[in-house]
Design a protein around this motif. Sequence first.
Motif, PDB file in Angstrom:
ATOM      1  N   ARG A  14       0.790  -1.227   0.000  1.00 30.51           N
ATOM      2  CA  ARG A  14       0.000   0.000   0.000  1.00 30.51           C
ATOM      3  C   ARG A  14       0.825   1.282   0.000  1.00 30.51           C
ATOM      4  N   GLN A  15       2.106   1.198   0.346  1.00 26.44           N
ATOM      5  CA  GLN A  15       2.832   2.438   0.578  1.00 26.44           C
ATOM      6  C   GLN A  15       4.012   2.675  -0.363  1.00 26.44           C
ATOM      7  N   GLN A  16       4.313   1.745  -1.231  1.00 24.06           N
ATOM      8  CA  GLN A  16       5.414   2.000  -2.154  1.00 24.06           C
ATOM      9  C   GLN A  16       4.902   2.627  -3.445  1.00 24.06           C
ATOM     10  N   GLY A  52       9.683   4.711  -6.141  1.00 26.35           N
ATOM     11  CA  GLY A  52      10.290   3.703  -5.283  1.00 26.35           C
ATOM     12  C   GLY A  52      10.136   3.966  -3.813  1.00 26.35           C
ATOM     13  N   VAL A  53       9.837   5.214  -3.430  1.00 32.58           N
ATOM     14  CA  VAL A  53       9.792   5.564  -2.014  1.00 32.58           C
ATOM     15  C   VAL A  53       8.610   4.881  -1.325  1.00 32.58           C
ATOM     16  N   PHE A  54       8.757   4.648  -0.030  1.00 33.34           N
ATOM     17  CA  PHE A  54       7.645   4.204   0.808  1.00 33.34           C
ATOM     18  C   PHE A  54       7.044   5.463   1.438  1.00 33.34           C
ATOM     19  N   ALA A  55       5.919   5.903   0.902  1.00 40.10           N
ATOM     20  CA  ALA A  55       5.337   7.186   1.277  1.00 40.10           C
ATOM     21  C   ALA A  55       4.533   7.062   2.561  1.00 40.10           C
ATOM     22  N   PRO A  56       4.350   8.182   3.291  1.00 45.93           N
ATOM     23  CA  PRO A  56       3.532   8.139   4.512  1.00 45.93           C
ATOM     24  C   PRO A  56       2.076   7.849   4.177  1.00 45.93           C
ATOM     25  N   TYR A  57       1.444   7.099   5.060  1.00 40.86           N
ATOM     26  CA  TYR A  57       0.055   6.699   4.840  1.00 40.86           C
ATOM     27  C   TYR A  57      -0.854   7.426   5.820  1.00 40.86           C
ATOM     28  N   ASP A  58      -1.968   7.890   5.315  1.00 40.94           N
ATOM     29  CA  ASP A  58      -2.977   8.622   6.079  1.00 40.94           C
ATOM     30  C   ASP A  58      -4.157   7.681   6.311  1.00 40.94           C
ATOM     31  N   MET A  59      -4.262   7.135   7.543  1.00 45.99           N
ATOM     32  CA  MET A  59      -5.329   6.171   7.844  1.00 45.99           C
ATOM     33  C   MET A  59      -6.710   6.823   7.832  1.00 45.99           C
ATOM     34  N   LYS A  60      -6.769   8.074   8.217  1.00 45.33           N
ATOM     35  CA  LYS A  60      -8.061   8.758   8.299  1.00 45.33           C
ATOM     36  C   LYS A  60      -8.718   8.870   6.935  1.00 45.33           C
ATOM     37  N   ASN A  61      -7.900   9.206   5.940  1.00 40.07           N
ATOM     38  CA  ASN A  61      -8.425   9.405   4.586  1.00 40.07           C
ATOM     39  C   ASN A  61      -8.098   8.266   3.638  1.00 40.07           C
ATOM     40  N   LYS A  62      -7.348   7.267   4.151  1.00 41.85           N
ATOM     41  CA  LYS A  62      -7.028   6.050   3.392  1.00 41.85           C
ATOM     42  C   LYS A  62      -6.280   6.359   2.098  1.00 41.85           C
ATOM     43  N   VAL A  63      -5.304   7.276   2.203  1.00 47.54           N
ATOM     44  CA  VAL A  63      -4.521   7.655   1.027  1.00 47.54           C
ATOM     45  C   VAL A  63      -3.053   7.796   1.417  1.00 47.54           C
ATOM     46  N   LEU A  64      -2.184   7.708   0.393  1.00 47.34           N
ATOM     47  CA  LEU A  64      -0.783   8.051   0.572  1.00 47.34           C
ATOM     48  C   LEU A  64      -0.610   9.553   0.447  1.00 47.34           C
ATOM     49  N   ARG A  65       0.371  10.069   1.175  1.00 50.53           N
ATOM     50  CA  ARG A  65       0.716  11.480   1.035  1.00 50.53           C
ATOM     51  C   ARG A  65       2.017  11.589   0.260  1.00 50.53           C
ATOM     52  N   THR A  66       1.995  12.398  -0.785  1.00 49.23           N
ATOM     53  CA  THR A  66       3.131  12.555  -1.685  1.00 49.23           C
ATOM     54  C   THR A  66       3.348  14.044  -1.958  1.00 49.23           C
ATOM     55  N   PRO A  67       4.437  14.416  -2.628  1.00 44.16           N
ATOM     56  CA  PRO A  67       4.618  15.834  -2.992  1.00 44.16           C
ATOM     57  C   PRO A  67       3.469  16.395  -3.814  1.00 44.16           C
TER      58      PRO A  67
END
Length: 931
Positions: free
Chosen positions: A367-369, A379-394
């Motif tokens: 879920r996070q790569q 390739g990065v393992f991005a931070p995951y937002d459980m509240k909104n069920k999404v990855l946070r990226t630039p």
Amino acid sequence: MNARRSVLGAAFVLLLLVTVADSSQVAQHTIQKGDIRFAYDDRGVSALAHPNDPYGAAVTIPERYLGLTVRYSVGGGEWKDLDVQHFRSDASPQAGVVRYTTLPGTPLKVVQTFKTDGKALDWNIDVHAVGNSAVRVGDVAIEVPVKRPSGEEPKEIFERGFLGHQFISGDGSFLYFVRASGAPPFLIVTPHPGTRLEYFDTAQRRTRYYIHSGLSGGNEQRGTWRQAHTFLELRPSGAKNSTAHYGFRFRWAKSYDELREILYDEGLFDIRAMPGMSIPEDLSARISLHTKARIESIEAEFPQQTKITSLGERLPGHHLYEFSFKRLGENKLTIHHDGGRKTYLEYFVTEPIETLIKKRSAFLIGRQQIRDGSKWWNGVFAPYDMKNKVLRTPEDPDIFKGRMSYVLTCDDPGLSKAPYIAAKNVAYPDQGEIEALEYYLEHFVWGKLQRTGEETPYPYGVYGTPDWYTNRDPERRAKISKTNLDKVHVWRSYDYPHIVMLYYHMYEIAKKYPHMSKYLDAAGYLQRAYQTARAFYTYPYELMPDYYETSKWGLYNELIVLKLAAALEREGFSGQASWLGSEWEKKVKYFVYDDPYPFRSEYAFDRTAFESSYALAKYGATHDMKADKNLWWDIKLKKWYSHPVVSTQDSRAFMDRQLASGLSVRGWLEASYYQLGADPGLSYMAAMGGWGILDYALNFSPQPNDWVQLGYASYLSSWSLMNTGRSDTNYGFWFPGKENDGAAGWQFMSAKHGNAWMGADVPRGPWHYDGEIDLGFAGALRMASTVLTHDPVFGWTAYGAELSEKGETFTIMPRDGLRQRFAAVLPDAKLPFAGVRRFKLEVDRDGFSATQPMITDRKFDKLLFTLDNRTQDAHSTLIRVSFPPGEHYELTQDGQKVSLKATGDWDYPWEAEVKMGTGASEINFFRSTQQ
């Protein structure tokens, strides 16, 4: 000790001091009697101290008073604050009494009486309705304005700064305050019988502890709270129930054991929990309630899914219970005692730890790569937002903008995830997960985050904040910074150990499972690890010597350098191993000899430093380092560090000092899952610092049982920050939904609702971003073990396992998560409880059977277990072992003797190589008369 600070027997000393407390220039006086000293004036009591404090420190801030908040309403009218300025005082210094009474004219009369007998200070609060109207009291709260560690001056931080701990749990509540160095005395605040605490809140660094919180707690609609918010209803003056009484007692303690005795003396609960308050569902929990209280019953929040068994009293006054939980998530137990009083125990129940270890790694991969070649963060393992069920990226950063943008790809939040996955795959290899790690290395790390070996200057340098993409481009970098643009931005020392750890574990994976590694072979990963470690010790201090003092700070994951040096030695790179060893020893000596309080990391007092400080202390205590002259030159202070006399005893003494300071931030007496074994605000640091606590128990402590309890609680605690479950629980307690099954929170918010330092307001529970949590999970993998011990309170106990006794035989079913380490910490057979026998065992791959028990006996003459083959192929497995001094054990595999060889390693002086076929193998250790 300085004579000016001594207490002359039990004599009473009265000092009259005139000070400027604030702009009103209020005259202050001081009462000193026995163990109690405090200041008072017309407005209140302040500067609470022990007269014989070794540093002359006051626990409470001299300029602020012990606070009382009362909010009330008459006849359903508006809520009003009882102004603390509207008090009058009278004092009887000879009797040790100061009294404050509200002035006439309000419908409430409040009388505060402070009285000391030299042993304790009692704070009595009496509330009276005045007049013919009923009064509703919405809030009654106290404040203890503790002087916190602050500033940059170590003596001010560690000698005169205190950290507060709180157990807000109804009638069993208490507060205690510990100096940052861990040196006693400690201050404990206990409620008088009938006074309870139900809530707390914090605003502007001021914490209020509520006896009644119906107004403030009830008005806070954000978040959840586990206790009722109550009101106080006062009838008109003269009627029944027109008054209320509350009280608190302040006492000093010389040790944690004395804190426990005070809790017992005051009729509260000295609680010991094993293996912790975060409990996997496949383990039972035990608890000891050492108390004078009359326990009437213990009530489960979910009685149909909770089994409570009374085990009686093994020791007088220690009431033992065993709990089995079947409901995942929060489980509150209510102790009913003393005719209607209630105290609460808060557990958190998780899936089995092995499930969590694997599920977390799979979630990070699945879920996070990021896999998108068009993005620079590919390739990065991005931070995951459980509240909104999404990855946070630039492209979708949410709050991680500007200064906080580093969270998205780098720094500790971004760099901690891959090392955890790699550490997990050393124990539980998975081809898909290993491939994902190598994708990360190839597409995000090498030549991007990290300079290659061919890039000059600073080959193998790791780019720091905000990210490598910005730092590699002069124009982008110039837009966010105007300083140091002439330097390559590879000076942030915190980043390097994460990459060293990643490469080292990839080396282990390639060494053990060569067919699973495609990007580099074992030799390639080992050299990347070494070159990155060399850059770590070289570049930050060379580029930014005024700040990045690598040899003075404790850094996450840097203890992996010791394992790397040992691997280099084994592989024939003695020169490289020696160079790393010399850098490590330089740091050991600095911590032991050159700084009385070397507990700095990013902050002047940083709880993240205690993993490193323990590792450094342990090395010095177990290795004979040489004396030196002019070992290294401090560019900032312009001085040489020399160590003409060096001994293991000095490092052992430093170990005790750093443990004492570490305990100041770590919950020990608080029986709630988010406090026991944790730093304030449960986080990734619980396991990182907890590793040293457990290691100390297994290797050094002459009284290991308390340390095993605290260490194991630390190991288990942060797993409660994971969001997991099954279909019947909608895949998660904190943020339900299958998409979140395996996600995790960065840190825990223990208030009903509060501000997280990362920039968001969050409700009680885990923050909805994962951030740095994988640092903690990786630290937990370092300490995962099954521990057999004989506890004076609980008897025979197996932490991380289920234990069954039949006669002299024990069967142990390991459920610690890894099933690769076992330790026995036992009373000496000749000197019961005066000595300790220690046996340790570790397998470097495969693991103890998940279905077949380990078998031993009371004398620990044997240990039989089944070693499962986790890869079902033919290979060799090393079994490393440490025996009690003067004892020796022999080893058989499937009935055939296997030789043990000396290793020269302090932790595991012996090892055996066993040849595994495609299946399981039976291993038997038995005590031998041959030495």
